[in-house]
Design a protein around this motif. Sequence first.
Motif, mmCIF file in Angstrom:
data_model
loop_
_atom_site.group_PDB
_atom_site.id
_atom_site.type_symbol
_atom_site.label_atom_id
_atom_site.label_comp_id
_atom_site.label_asym_id
_atom_site.label_seq_id
_atom_site.Cartn_x
_atom_site.Cartn_y
_atom_site.Cartn_z
ATOM 1 N N PRO A 127 0.841 -1.202 0.000
ATOM 2 C CA PRO A 127 0.000 0.000 0.000
ATOM 3 C C PRO A 127 0.874 1.249 0.000
ATOM 4 O O PRO A 127 2.093 1.147 -0.148
ATOM 5 C CB PRO A 127 -0.784 -0.144 1.307
ATOM 6 C CG PRO A 127 0.154 -0.898 2.208
ATOM 7 C CD PRO A 127 0.868 -1.883 1.310
ATOM 8 N N SER A 128 0.270 2.414 0.169
ATOM 9 C CA SER A 128 1.078 3.630 0.211
ATOM 10 C C SER A 128 2.069 3.543 1.364
ATOM 11 O O SER A 128 1.780 2.961 2.410
ATOM 12 C CB SER A 128 0.196 4.867 0.383
ATOM 13 O OG SER A 128 -0.445 4.873 1.649
ATOM 14 N N ALA A 137 -3.311 4.785 1.565
ATOM 15 C CA ALA A 137 -3.953 4.672 0.258
ATOM 16 C C ALA A 137 -3.582 3.309 -0.335
ATOM 17 O O ALA A 137 -2.633 2.667 0.119
ATOM 18 C CB ALA A 137 -3.486 5.807 -0.656
ATOM 19 N N PRO A 138 -4.296 2.839 -1.356
ATOM 20 C CA PRO A 138 -3.960 1.545 -1.948
ATOM 21 C C PRO A 138 -2.548 1.476 -2.518
ATOM 22 O O PRO A 138 -1.890 0.436 -2.445
ATOM 23 C CB PRO A 138 -5.009 1.385 -3.055
ATOM 24 C CG PRO A 138 -6.173 2.201 -2.603
ATOM 25 C CD PRO A 138 -5.562 3.377 -1.908
ATOM 26 N N MET A 139 -2.073 2.582 -3.089
ATOM 27 C CA MET A 139 -0.730 2.610 -3.675
ATOM 28 C C MET A 139 -0.139 4.005 -3.531
ATOM 29 O O MET A 139 -0.807 4.951 -3.109
ATOM 30 C CB MET A 139 -0.765 2.214 -5.164
ATOM 31 C CG MET A 139 -1.133 0.773 -5.452
ATOM 32 S SD MET A 139 -1.128 0.391 -7.232
ATOM 33 C CE MET A 139 0.616 0.669 -7.652
ATOM 34 N N GLU A 140 1.135 4.108 -3.891
ATOM 35 C CA GLU A 140 1.818 5.403 -3.880
ATOM 36 C C GLU A 140 2.834 5.421 -5.022
ATOM 37 O O GLU A 140 3.517 4.418 -5.285
ATOM 38 C CB GLU A 140 2.531 5.628 -2.541
ATOM 39 C CG GLU A 140 3.143 7.009 -2.386
ATOM 40 C CD GLU A 140 3.615 7.263 -0.949
ATOM 41 O OE1 GLU A 140 2.945 6.794 -0.001
ATOM 42 O OE2 GLU A 140 4.663 7.898 -0.777
ATOM 43 N N LEU A 141 2.892 6.546 -5.717
ATOM 44 C CA LEU A 141 3.803 6.743 -6.847
ATOM 45 C C LEU A 141 4.915 7.688 -6.424
ATOM 46 O O LEU A 141 4.653 8.730 -5.817
ATOM 47 C CB LEU A 141 3.023 7.334 -8.026
ATOM 48 C CG LEU A 141 3.781 7.879 -9.235
ATOM 49 C CD1 LEU A 141 4.642 6.802 -9.873
ATOM 50 C CD2 LEU A 141 2.794 8.457 -10.250
ATOM 51 N N HIS A 142 6.166 7.323 -6.724
ATOM 52 C CA HIS A 142 7.322 8.150 -6.374
ATOM 53 C C HIS A 142 8.080 8.578 -7.622
ATOM 54 O O HIS A 142 8.531 7.721 -8.394
ATOM 55 C CB HIS A 142 8.292 7.383 -5.467
ATOM 56 C CG HIS A 142 7.771 7.128 -4.091
ATOM 57 N ND1 HIS A 142 8.393 6.280 -3.196
ATOM 58 C CD2 HIS A 142 6.684 7.619 -3.443
ATOM 59 C CE1 HIS A 142 7.705 6.266 -2.063
ATOM 60 N NE2 HIS A 142 6.668 7.066 -2.190
ATOM 61 N N ALA A 244 5.934 -1.899 0.790
ATOM 62 C CA ALA A 244 5.956 -0.621 1.483
ATOM 63 C C ALA A 244 6.647 -0.766 2.831
ATOM 64 O O ALA A 244 6.326 -1.675 3.603
ATOM 65 C CB ALA A 244 4.536 -0.095 1.689
ATOM 66 N N ARG A 245 7.577 0.125 3.102
ATOM 67 C CA ARG A 245 8.218 0.147 4.415
ATOM 68 C C ARG A 245 7.234 0.722 5.430
ATOM 69 O O ARG A 245 6.536 1.709 5.138
ATOM 70 C CB ARG A 245 9.477 1.017 4.370
ATOM 71 C CG ARG A 245 10.297 0.996 5.659
ATOM 72 C CD ARG A 245 11.411 2.020 5.631
ATOM 73 N NE ARG A 245 12.355 1.810 6.731
ATOM 74 C CZ ARG A 245 13.304 2.669 7.085
ATOM 75 N NH1 ARG A 245 13.444 3.820 6.425
ATOM 76 N NH2 ARG A 245 14.107 2.393 8.095
ATOM 77 N N PRO A 246 7.137 0.170 6.632
ATOM 78 C CA PRO A 246 6.257 0.747 7.655
ATOM 79 C C PRO A 246 6.682 2.175 8.006
ATOM 80 O O PRO A 246 7.838 2.561 7.833
ATOM 81 C CB PRO A 246 6.451 -0.198 8.852
ATOM 82 C CG PRO A 246 6.946 -1.479 8.260
ATOM 83 C CD PRO A 246 7.784 -1.076 7.084
#
Length: 260
Positions: A127-128, A137-142, A244-246
């Motif tokens: 996830p994000s 959020a479901p995902m995150e774009l970098h 995803a890293r916590p």
Amino acid sequence: MKTANIIRKTLWLLLSAPMLGLLATPAQLAIASEKAPQWSYGGADNPTLWGDLDQAFETCKAGRDQSPINLEDAVDGAPADITFNYQPVPLEVLNNGHTVQVNYAPGSTVSINGETYNLLQFHFHTPSEHLFEGKAAPMELHFVNQNAAKELAVVAIPIVVGKANPVIEQIWENIPEASKTKQVEGAMVNATDLLPSSLAYQSYSGSLTTPPCSEAVKWNIMAEPLELSQKQIETFESLYQVNARPVQPTNGRQIEQHGG
């Protein structure tokens, strides 16, 4: 606080509906694959143990300005001062075993507070990695950018469920096997097409979110999310269920909001 409200309200509505490591150039990734120890998001190489895998990863456990974080209690900062000059480039997709990454040819820049950074690549997490007032959020774009002094600035965009995105669809259709890069003949990609219409964002000083977790990374998280269809999100999750890293302790760092 308008930026925080944009994030909270938009994510709440859309999340309640149907629902380097990564930050490196291809050359750096090739060197890392030869020299660096293996790391992952689960098992014996999971994020809680990254700092113990190798001396080069020590900052992952000893650093005080680590990323990602929970974005909350932002204070009003300077007016939004971010200008994108991303250009279309030939599509090159890397599946590096940790994420799907689009390598970017030279010539695209972003200006943040008067400093110019060159776009190196963009990639995805699920996830994000950042939380938005406690919610993922479901995902995150970098978008990973670097200036002439080799300093990094990451522009992040939360991804939520919505309409299918044609740019993402083109990328997904050309994902190669793990540890492979695919140069798609005749295909172009323009990172500008993934940017939000609003330039409101939050900023803070953090780190890489993958080993070696180097600090002094300037984070800029856009308030307006990017929409992907549920199917597009599931396509990525079929390759990387969790990458995803916590979230890490804020340790008194100030989160600033710009525009809104």
